[in-house]
Write a protein that holds these residues in place. Structure first.
Motif, PDB file in Angstrom:
ATOM      1  N   PHE A  38       0.639  -0.870   0.022  1.00  0.00           N
ATOM      2  CA  PHE A  38       0.495  -0.390  -0.165  1.00  0.00           C
ATOM      3  C   PHE A  38       0.773   1.464   0.085  1.00  0.00           C
ATOM      4  CE2 PHE A  38      -2.906  -3.201   1.764  1.00  0.00           C
ATOM      5  CZ  PHE A  38      -4.235  -2.820   1.194  1.00  0.00           C
ATOM      6  N   GLY A  39       2.040   1.266   0.366  1.00  0.00           N
ATOM      7  CA  GLY A  39       3.087   2.308   0.358  1.00  0.00           C
ATOM      8  C   GLY A  39       2.688   3.367   1.421  1.00  0.00           C
ATOM      9  N   VAL A  40       2.582   2.772   2.905  1.00  0.00           N
ATOM     10  CA  VAL A  40       2.285   3.276   3.991  1.00  0.00           C
ATOM     11  C   VAL A  40       3.476   2.781   5.284  1.00  0.00           C
ATOM     12  CG1 VAL A  40       0.045   3.539   3.532  1.00  0.00           C
ATOM     13  CG2 VAL A  40       0.195   1.764   4.687  1.00  0.00           C
ATOM     14  N   THR A  41       2.959   3.459   6.648  1.00  0.00           N
ATOM     15  CA  THR A  41       4.177   2.707   6.869  1.00  0.00           C
ATOM     16  C   THR A  41       3.447   2.057   7.428  1.00  0.00           C
ATOM     17  OG1 THR A  41       3.606   4.506   8.463  1.00  0.00           O
ATOM     18  CG2 THR A  41       5.568   5.158   7.698  1.00  0.00           C
ATOM     19  N   ILE A  42       3.934   1.030   8.439  1.00  0.00           N
ATOM     20  CA  ILE A  42       3.534   0.744   9.816  1.00  0.00           C
ATOM     21  C   ILE A  42       2.813   0.687  10.838  1.00  0.00           C
ATOM     22  CG2 ILE A  42       4.373  -1.570  11.133  1.00  0.00           C
ATOM     23  CD1 ILE A  42       5.970  -2.712   9.080  1.00  0.00           C
ATOM     24  N   ASP A  43       2.934   1.863  11.243  1.00  0.00           N
ATOM     25  CA  ASP A  43       2.497   3.014  12.432  1.00  0.00           C
ATOM     26  C   ASP A  43       1.538   2.714  11.257  1.00  0.00           C
ATOM     27  OD1 ASP A  43       4.980   2.439  13.729  1.00  0.00           O
ATOM     28  OD2 ASP A  43       5.636   4.607  13.566  1.00  0.00           O
TER      29      ASP A  43
ATOM     30  N   ASN B  48      -0.727   9.610   9.782  1.00  0.00           N
ATOM     31  CA  ASN B  48       0.248  10.089   8.925  1.00  0.00           C
ATOM     32  C   ASN B  48       0.132   8.744   7.598  1.00  0.00           C
ATOM     33  OD1 ASN B  48       0.518  13.127   9.014  1.00  0.00           O
ATOM     34  ND2 ASN B  48       2.006  12.188  10.172  1.00  0.00           N
ATOM     35  N   ASN B  49       0.113   9.213   5.933  1.00  0.00           N
ATOM     36  CA  ASN B  49      -0.384   7.688   5.158  1.00  0.00           C
ATOM     37  C   ASN B  49       0.891   8.054   4.324  1.00  0.00           C
ATOM     38  OD1 ASN B  49      -1.451   9.092   4.358  1.00  0.00           O
ATOM     39  ND2 ASN B  49      -3.055   8.150   3.542  1.00  0.00           N
ATOM     40  N   PHE B  50       2.068   8.680   4.191  1.00  0.00           N
ATOM     41  CA  PHE B  50       3.314   9.001   4.297  1.00  0.00           C
ATOM     42  C   PHE B  50       4.618   7.880   4.328  1.00  0.00           C
ATOM     43  CE2 PHE B  50       4.317  12.250   6.126  1.00  0.00           C
ATOM     44  CZ  PHE B  50       3.130  13.303   7.209  1.00  0.00           C
ATOM     45  N   TYR B  51       5.049   7.639   3.273  1.00  0.00           N
ATOM     46  CA  TYR B  51       5.844   6.557   3.645  1.00  0.00           C
ATOM     47  C   TYR B  51       7.465   7.287   3.680  1.00  0.00           C
ATOM     48  CZ  TYR B  51       7.957   2.258   3.398  1.00  0.00           C
ATOM     49  OH  TYR B  51       8.827   1.308   3.418  1.00  0.00           O
ATOM     50  N   GLY B  52       8.069   8.318   3.705  1.00  0.00           N
ATOM     51  CA  GLY B  52       9.297   9.180   3.929  1.00  0.00           C
ATOM     52  C   GLY B  52       9.312  10.136   3.063  1.00  0.00           C
TER      53      GLY B  52
ATOM     54  N   ASN C 120       9.987  12.047   0.551  1.00  0.00           N
ATOM     55  CA  ASN C 120       9.621  12.097  -1.025  1.00  0.00           C
ATOM     56  C   ASN C 120       7.846  12.877  -0.429  1.00  0.00           C
ATOM     57  OD1 ASN C 120      12.223  12.247  -1.881  1.00  0.00           O
ATOM     58  ND2 ASN C 120      12.235  10.336  -2.991  1.00  0.00           N
ATOM     59  N   ASP C 121       7.574  12.055  -0.234  1.00  0.00           N
ATOM     60  CA  ASP C 121       5.183  12.033  -0.031  1.00  0.00           C
ATOM     61  C   ASP C 121       5.558  12.681   0.697  1.00  0.00           C
ATOM     62  OD1 ASP C 121       6.067   9.473  -1.433  1.00  0.00           O
ATOM     63  OD2 ASP C 121       5.612   7.845   0.628  1.00  0.00           O
ATOM     64  N   ILE C 122       6.525  13.800   2.107  1.00  0.00           N
ATOM     65  CA  ILE C 122       6.265  15.026   2.624  1.00  0.00           C
ATOM     66  C   ILE C 122       6.717  14.991   1.626  1.00  0.00           C
ATOM     67  CG2 ILE C 122       7.572  15.968   4.697  1.00  0.00           C
ATOM     68  CD1 ILE C 122       8.384  12.866   5.928  1.00  0.00           C
ATOM     69  N   GLN C 123       7.327  15.842   1.296  1.00  0.00           N
ATOM     70  CA  GLN C 123       7.824  17.227   0.422  1.00  0.00           C
ATOM     71  C   GLN C 123       6.674  17.011  -0.851  1.00  0.00           C
ATOM     72  OE1 GLN C 123      10.172  19.289   0.311  1.00  0.00           O
ATOM     73  NE2 GLN C 123       8.797  20.407  -1.825  1.00  0.00           N
ATOM     74  N   LYS C 124       6.071  16.374  -1.237  1.00  0.00           N
ATOM     75  CA  LYS C 124       4.920  16.404  -2.225  1.00  0.00           C
ATOM     76  C   LYS C 124       4.041  17.048  -1.591  1.00  0.00           C
ATOM     77  CE  LYS C 124       2.118  15.006  -5.476  1.00  0.00           C
ATOM     78  NZ  LYS C 124       1.248  15.640  -6.063  1.00  0.00           N
ATOM     79  N   LYS C 125       4.010  16.138   0.046  1.00  0.00           N
ATOM     80  CA  LYS C 125       2.459  16.500   0.250  1.00  0.00           C
ATOM     81  C   LYS C 125       2.115  17.938   0.508  1.00  0.00           C
ATOM     82  CE  LYS C 125      -1.132  15.299   3.377  1.00  0.00           C
ATOM     83  NZ  LYS C 125      -2.283  15.004   1.920  1.00  0.00           N
ATOM     84  N   LEU C 126       3.766  18.622   1.264  1.00  0.00           N
ATOM     85  CA  LEU C 126       3.839  19.891   1.243  1.00  0.00           C
ATOM     86  C   LEU C 126       3.375  20.636   0.061  1.00  0.00           C
ATOM     87  CD1 LEU C 126       6.328  19.915   3.772  1.00  0.00           C
ATOM     88  CD2 LEU C 126       4.689  20.303   4.301  1.00  0.00           C
ATOM     89  N   GLU C 127       3.527  20.694  -0.714  1.00  0.00           N
ATOM     90  CA  GLU C 127       3.314  20.914  -2.057  1.00  0.00           C
ATOM     91  C   GLU C 127       2.350  20.471  -2.541  1.00  0.00           C
ATOM     92  OE1 GLU C 127       6.105  18.863  -4.919  1.00  0.00           O
ATOM     93  OE2 GLU C 127       7.773  19.579  -4.061  1.00  0.00           O
ATOM     94  N   ASP C 128       1.340  19.571  -2.592  1.00  0.00           N
ATOM     95  CA  ASP C 128       0.147  19.436  -2.541  1.00  0.00           C
ATOM     96  C   ASP C 128      -0.704  21.029  -1.794  1.00  0.00           C
ATOM     97  OD1 ASP C 128       0.549  17.545  -4.835  1.00  0.00           O
ATOM     98  OD2 ASP C 128       0.213  16.108  -3.353  1.00  0.00           O
ATOM     99  N   ILE C 129      -0.491  20.479  -0.824  1.00  0.00           N
ATOM    100  CA  ILE C 129      -0.740  21.729   0.376  1.00  0.00           C
ATOM    101  C   ILE C 129      -0.452  23.212   0.597  1.00  0.00           C
ATOM    102  CG2 ILE C 129      -0.684  23.099   2.781  1.00  0.00           C
ATOM    103  CD1 ILE C 129      -0.069  19.541   3.595  1.00  0.00           C
ATOM    104  N   GLN C 130       0.597  23.137  -0.357  1.00  0.00           N
ATOM    105  CA  GLN C 130       1.490  24.753  -1.261  1.00  0.00           C
ATOM    106  C   GLN C 130       0.134  25.477  -1.927  1.00  0.00           C
ATOM    107  OE1 GLN C 130       3.166  27.569   0.388  1.00  0.00           O
ATOM    108  NE2 GLN C 130       2.006  28.642  -0.906  1.00  0.00           N
ATOM    109  N   LYS C 131      -0.092  24.333  -3.181  1.00  0.00           N
ATOM    110  CA  LYS C 131      -1.232  24.826  -4.326  1.00  0.00           C
ATOM    111  C   LYS C 131      -2.449  24.797  -4.094  1.00  0.00           C
ATOM    112  CE  LYS C 131      -2.581  21.933  -8.537  1.00  0.00           C
ATOM    113  NZ  LYS C 131      -2.212  20.775  -9.363  1.00  0.00           N
ATOM    114  N   ASP C 132      -2.960  23.973  -3.073  1.00  0.00           N
ATOM    115  CA  ASP C 132      -3.960  24.461  -2.484  1.00  0.00           C
ATOM    116  C   ASP C 132      -4.199  25.894  -2.031  1.00  0.00           C
ATOM    117  OD1 ASP C 132      -5.081  21.762  -3.002  1.00  0.00           O
ATOM    118  OD2 ASP C 132      -4.770  21.013  -1.741  1.00  0.00           O
TER     119      ASP C 132
END
Length: 90
Positions: free
Chosen positions: A51-56, A64-68, A70-82
């Motif tokens: 599923f591309g998520v952490t065990i946590d 937080n269902n992001f993995y590393g 790069n996922d965090i950076q992508k999430k921040l970029e998406d938030i900034q775009k919104d």
């Protein structure tokens, strides 16, 4: 383990699809989703990788269902775009 079911359904997959991809028996997967049994560490690793998520995230230790990084950076970029799109509405 409701998160397994939610992730599976979000991807429009059947239990058998996840079972084939992970090597986890479909009945076992069903038992995880209904809470009859809990996955062992091997199954958690397989499911988290699939599923591309952490065990946590799978076990509910984080929302937080992001993995590393790069996922965090992508999430921040998406938030900034919104935020930029919302600013244009003002």
């Amino acid at each position: 383990m409701q998160r397994i079911k939610h992730l599976r359904e979000d991807m429009d997959l059947r239990q058998i699809d996840v079972a084939k991809a992970t090597g986890i028996d479909q009945k076992t997967l069903s038992n995880y989703e209904t809470g009859k049994t809990n996955p062992d560490s091997y199954a958690l690793i397989k499911l988290a990788d699939f599923f591309g998520v952490t065990i946590d995230y799978l076990v509910g230790r984080t929302n937080n269902n992001f993995y590393g990084r790069n996922d965090i950076q992508k999430k921040l970029e998406d938030i900034q775009k919104d935020l930029d799109e919302l600013k244009q509405l003002i």
